[in-house]
Design a protein around this motif. Structure first.
Motif, mmCIF file in Angstrom:
data_model
loop_
_atom_site.group_PDB
_atom_site.id
_atom_site.type_symbol
_atom_site.label_atom_id
_atom_site.label_comp_id
_atom_site.label_asym_id
_atom_site.label_seq_id
_atom_site.Cartn_x
_atom_site.Cartn_y
_atom_site.Cartn_z
ATOM 1 N N LEU A 242 45.498 -55.751 43.034
ATOM 2 C CA LEU A 242 44.948 -57.082 42.875
ATOM 3 C C LEU A 242 44.666 -57.811 43.872
ATOM 4 C CD1 LEU A 242 47.233 -58.198 39.802
ATOM 5 C CD2 LEU A 242 44.585 -57.954 39.665
ATOM 6 N N TYR A 245 40.934 -56.121 45.333
ATOM 7 C CA TYR A 245 39.887 -55.737 44.676
ATOM 8 C C TYR A 245 39.699 -56.921 43.311
ATOM 9 C CZ TYR A 245 39.874 -51.329 46.682
ATOM 10 O OH TYR A 245 40.213 -50.428 47.709
ATOM 11 N N GLY A 246 40.963 -57.372 43.197
ATOM 12 C CA GLY A 246 40.865 -58.760 41.859
ATOM 13 C C GLY A 246 40.988 -57.738 40.715
ATOM 14 N N THR A 247 40.553 -58.744 39.756
ATOM 15 C CA THR A 247 41.074 -58.037 38.249
ATOM 16 C C THR A 247 39.799 -57.172 37.832
ATOM 17 O OG1 THR A 247 39.531 -60.083 37.376
ATOM 18 C CG2 THR A 247 42.139 -59.935 37.348
ATOM 19 N N VAL A 249 38.914 -54.700 39.416
ATOM 20 C CA VAL A 249 39.301 -53.336 39.643
ATOM 21 C C VAL A 249 39.408 -52.408 38.345
ATOM 22 C CG1 VAL A 249 42.032 -53.517 39.573
ATOM 23 C CG2 VAL A 249 41.208 -52.020 41.052
ATOM 24 N N LEU A 250 39.538 -53.131 37.087
ATOM 25 C CA LEU A 250 39.705 -52.488 35.969
ATOM 26 C C LEU A 250 38.179 -51.885 35.418
ATOM 27 C CD1 LEU A 250 41.727 -54.861 33.884
ATOM 28 C CD2 LEU A 250 42.598 -52.662 34.696
ATOM 29 N N ASN A 252 35.975 -49.734 36.498
ATOM 30 C CA ASN A 252 35.972 -48.094 36.645
ATOM 31 C C ASN A 252 37.124 -47.337 35.820
ATOM 32 O OD1 ASN A 252 34.005 -47.669 38.456
ATOM 33 N ND2 ASN A 252 35.066 -48.399 40.182
ATOM 34 N N ILE A 253 38.179 -48.078 35.632
ATOM 35 C CA ILE A 253 39.319 -47.242 34.889
ATOM 36 C C ILE A 253 39.163 -47.383 33.342
ATOM 37 C CG2 ILE A 253 41.110 -49.202 35.003
ATOM 38 C CD1 ILE A 253 42.881 -46.504 35.546
ATOM 39 N N GLU A 279 35.476 -52.514 43.358
ATOM 40 C CA GLU A 279 35.215 -51.988 44.667
ATOM 41 C C GLU A 279 34.098 -52.524 45.297
ATOM 42 O OE1 GLU A 279 36.480 -50.302 41.991
ATOM 43 O OE2 GLU A 279 37.815 -48.764 42.285
ATOM 44 N N GLU A 321 35.842 -62.969 37.161
ATOM 45 C CA GLU A 321 36.702 -61.884 36.830
ATOM 46 C C GLU A 321 36.408 -60.782 35.922
ATOM 47 O OE1 GLU A 321 39.938 -62.837 37.490
ATOM 48 O OE2 GLU A 321 39.899 -64.797 37.909
ATOM 49 N N TYR A 322 37.273 -59.674 36.003
ATOM 50 C CA TYR A 322 36.897 -58.593 35.252
ATOM 51 C C TYR A 322 36.329 -58.748 33.931
ATOM 52 C CZ TYR A 322 37.394 -54.338 32.016
ATOM 53 O OH TYR A 322 36.930 -53.690 31.171
ATOM 54 N N PHE B 8 39.071 -43.634 43.255
ATOM 55 C CA PHE B 8 38.669 -45.131 42.905
ATOM 56 C C PHE B 8 39.707 -45.856 43.868
ATOM 57 C CE2 PHE B 8 37.301 -42.744 39.174
ATOM 58 C CZ PHE B 8 36.119 -43.345 39.116
ATOM 59 N N GLN B 12 39.497 -44.382 47.696
ATOM 60 C CA GLN B 12 38.338 -44.003 48.343
ATOM 61 C C GLN B 12 38.223 -44.001 49.738
ATOM 62 O OE1 GLN B 12 35.620 -46.924 46.614
ATOM 63 N NE2 GLN B 12 35.246 -45.857 44.719
ATOM 64 N N PHE B 47 42.176 -39.012 34.991
ATOM 65 C CA PHE B 47 41.486 -38.597 33.904
ATOM 66 C C PHE B 47 40.788 -37.375 34.079
ATOM 67 C CE2 PHE B 47 41.965 -43.323 33.433
ATOM 68 C CZ PHE B 47 42.249 -43.414 32.305
ATOM 69 N N PHE B 68 43.008 -42.319 40.219
ATOM 70 C CA PHE B 68 43.386 -43.793 40.413
ATOM 71 C C PHE B 68 44.697 -44.113 41.079
ATOM 72 C CE2 PHE B 68 40.152 -43.964 37.164
ATOM 73 C CZ PHE B 68 39.242 -44.837 37.213
ATOM 74 N N ILE B 71 46.940 -49.344 39.543
ATOM 75 C CA ILE B 71 46.170 -50.765 39.504
ATOM 76 C C ILE B 71 46.456 -51.175 38.241
ATOM 77 C CG2 ILE B 71 44.291 -49.623 40.988
ATOM 78 C CD1 ILE B 71 42.788 -49.168 38.483
ATOM 79 N N GLY B 72 46.113 -52.610 38.083
ATOM 80 C CA GLY B 72 45.924 -53.605 36.926
ATOM 81 C C GLY B 72 45.132 -54.588 37.155
ATOM 82 N N GLY B 73 44.807 -55.268 36.132
ATOM 83 C CA GLY B 73 44.195 -56.597 36.200
ATOM 84 C C GLY B 73 44.274 -57.452 34.740
ATOM 85 N N GLY B 74 43.210 -57.734 34.393
ATOM 86 C CA GLY B 74 43.034 -58.393 33.038
ATOM 87 C C GLY B 74 42.179 -59.746 32.912
#
Ligand code: SF4
Lengths: 578, 74
Positions: A242, A245-247, A249-250, A252-253, A279, A321-322, B8, B12, B47, B68, B71-74
């Protein structure tokens, strides 16, 4: 922090101010307090823009203390977007400042009989409310500059832009950040429209002369806070991912998981994802002299935010944000970070929820108002909203209304609120949260992405309906409790994996208030909040049939997994049976 | 067989974001981590062709392997 400040905007002869002790609301904070006041004092059947609705602004139980991460603000009311109870949560400075000024909540009640606009000024030596019609239709950035010139730069502001004044259902309540910019928003559910209906443009807060709130047991509190911070720094998500890359980062995943809603939820992969990923964004920010690691309020140690500069190296907006990057990016087929950042700025400036607006523009694109991928057209549509043209007012009413007006079947909404950045077919757990949350489609209410995709707090297969009810239930309970503390929800990533960090948070609450809470009492708190909210919604007319996704999520498979939403209705009805 | 490997976030750094590999049959995800020098404990989420897999999953020709860190976010 024992007082409630009630401002009756509808009093004869102009607004009146009353300060009260917390009384029966003692022990509550944040979402627990906003939902308690709304469910006890607002008639569930009332029109959200009527004098009977109330806007409740509450810091959390630990806001204003020396505790890390404690600066989140809850804004509650009956929502004009969903018709349900609402708690929208924001970062920024106001929560800490309000708590230090001694307020557990500000409640805006009633409604003026004239069309005057007001500002509220709260300082250590008192509260003032003044008529100021010169502020009418000022965008948030201009408004904050004006307040700065009048009240100095030690202030924090809670405000609405033109969207809130126009009482649009996608209007947000803005909070200023550490740079005194209106970049953090209580975005969801049209809380800005309710503030607009009260005709309060801005609440200016100045905590000069106040002190950090003192715990009952300072030594224990200090020790618990230390363990809490160490736990956050140790976990790879809150300690590394976090901040770096901040939120976003999601991007790509979620895209790799085939769950990235693209072209108005048509498919689960976006070809341009890597161009707008966290990224790429972090690299661009650093290259242009912006900031990739930044806290939205003082006391945040995760610092998932950042500052985005334009091509000329000048400030444009905070790090989008994401959810914003998705809503205005992939969901609209746009893969240009500069355009997305520009829209983020205008959403903040007009005072609009970025999720709702991105989802709305994607619906408008499906309706042929613009082509998918056309960033300039998207920016123009946001300006329509800011200017308040008839088209703009339709768009500013959100994705459900826009779909209805333009005859579009696919409106990705639950209870009138647009879904955020995860397709519920490819992540069935988040679908359960969207369907059953007391707030309408909302990811934060029970962030099943954690276990479904990110393998945090265990792993539950995202493509199968198995285990999703329990997952969503437990997350919804925990979230309601965390939202009451004033803590940023992102602490949950560390809490879910590290029981000792969860314990540190409980120890902080106990040391601060002299309590003996256990993990079980935190669960009970979460349940009691959800129960209040559900009861309000039932009385407002919501039934179990409203706890469903739109039909097309059950009938139209989404690529690449070619799955539909498979959680059975009777199982959705069990989420709140505990 | 040909497979594409995508890395990722922090993975990287000092490596690559996307690269084609020519591998012998029966190569597992774990083998690929050895080849590219990624510690097993740093490969938190794996994946293959949009589906979660484990270190022991055997790769097939044409697979896209995405790795990966946590990681996390939201
Ligand atoms: S982690 Fe991010 S959202 Fe949470 S308080 Fe810090 S900067 Fe704000």
């Amino acid at each position: 922090m024992g007082k409630i400040l009630r401002i009756n905007m509808g009093s004869e002869g102009g607004p009146t101010i009353v300060e009260e002790p917390l009384g029966n609301y003692a022990g509550l904070g944040g979402r627990g307090l906003t939902s308690a006041i709304v469910s006890k004092e607002v008639p569930p059947q009332c029109h959200p823009l009527s004098a009977e609705n109330k806007l409740v602004i509450a810091p959390g139980l630990l806001s204003g203390t020396a505790g890390a991460m404690s600066g989140r603000l809850s804004v509650g009311c009956k929502s004009p977007l969903t018709g349900t109870i609402k708690e929208a949560n924001s970062g920024g400075q106001p929560s800490q400042v309000l708590a230090r000024l001694g307020y557990a909540a500000i409640v805006l009640e009633g409604k003026p009989k004239t069309d005057d606009l007001y500002k509220v000024i709260i300082k250590n030596d008192g509260v003032k409310i003044e008529k100021d019609n010169s502020l009418k239709m000022l965008p948030n950035y201009d408004l904050v500059e004006r307040m700065k010139s009048q009240y100095g730069d030690k202030i924090a502001c809670i405000s609405i832009g033109p969207a809130g004044e126009m009482r649009l259902a996608a209007a947000s309540v803005a909070c200023t950040d550490t740079e005194l910019r209106p970049t953090r928003h209580a975005g969801r559910g049209g809380v800005g429209a309710v503030m607009g209906s009260k005709q309060v443009k801005v609440i200016v807060l100045d905590d000069t002369g106040t002190k950090v709130r003192q715990p009952k047991d300072p030594e224990k509190f200090k020790d618990a806070n230390k363990r809490f911070v160490e736990g956050l720094q140790k976990h790879p998500v809150t300690g590394q991912g976090l901040p770096a890359y901040g939120t976003n980062v999601l991007t790509n995943i979620i895209n790799e998981a085939g769950a990235y809603p693209t072209y108005n939820f048509k498919q689960g992969n976006f070809a341009g994802a890597s161009k707008i990923s966290g990224e790429t964004l972090a690299e661009l920010e650093v290259k242009r002299g912006g900031v990739a690691t930044h806290g939205c309020h003082r006391g945040c140690v995760i610092r998932c935010s950042g500052i985005f500069h334009d091509k000329d190296g000048k400030y444009l907006t905070k790090q989008p944000e994401y959810e914003t990057v998705w809503a205005h990016g992939g969901n609209c087929g746009i893969d240009d970070l500069d355009a997305i950042a520009m829209i983020d700025f205008w959403d903040d400036n007009y005072g609009l929820d970025t999720i709702e607006m991105g989802a709305t523009i994607a619906v408008a694109m499906e309706a042929g108002l613009a082509k998918f991928g056309d960033a300039n057209a998207a920016i123009q549509l946001i300006h329509e909203v800011g200017k308040g043209t008839y088209l703009g007012k339709i768009l500013g009413s959100g994705a459900a209304v826009t779909a209805k007006v333009f005859g579009i079947e696919r409106a990705p909404v639950v209870k009138g609120q647009s879904m955020p950045a995860y397709d519920p077919r490819a992540v069935q757990g988040i679908g359960v949260t969207y369907a059953t949350s007391t707030m309408g489609a909302d990811h934060t209410a029970g962030y099943a992405i954690a276990s479904n995709i990110l393998k945090i707090g265990g792993h539950v297969d995202p493509l199968s309906p198995e285990g999703q009810i329990e997952l969503s239930r437990n997350l919804q309970i925990a979230t309601a409790a965390i939202d009451s503390t004033g803590m940023c929800l992102f602490i949950a990533f560390a809490l879910l994996d590290q029981p000792e960090t969860f314990q540190a948070l409980i120890d902080m609450l106990n040391a601060f208030y002299g309590l003996n809470l256990t993990a079980d009492s935190v669960t009970e708190l979460g349940k009691s909040i959800l129960k209040m909210e559900r009861e309000f919604n039932m009385k407002a007319g919501f039934t179990k049939e409203h706890d469903r996704l739109p039909r097309y999520f059950y009938t139209e498979p989404i690529a690449p997994h070619n799955v539909v939403f498979k959680v059975k209705d009777e199982d959705l009805d069990k989420v709140f049976n505990w | 067989m040909q497979i594409k490997v995508k890395l990722f976030a922090t993975l990287q750094k000092g490596r690559f974001d996307e690269k084609m590999f020519n591998l012998v049959d029966n190569t597992t995800v774990r083998d690929v981590l050895h080849i590219i020098g990624v510690d097993e404990k740093d490969a938190s989420i794996i994946f293959i062709n949009n589906r979660h897999q484990t270190l022991d999953t055997v790769l097939k020709d044409g697979d896209i392997l995405s790795i990966f860190p946590s990681i996390g976010g939201g």
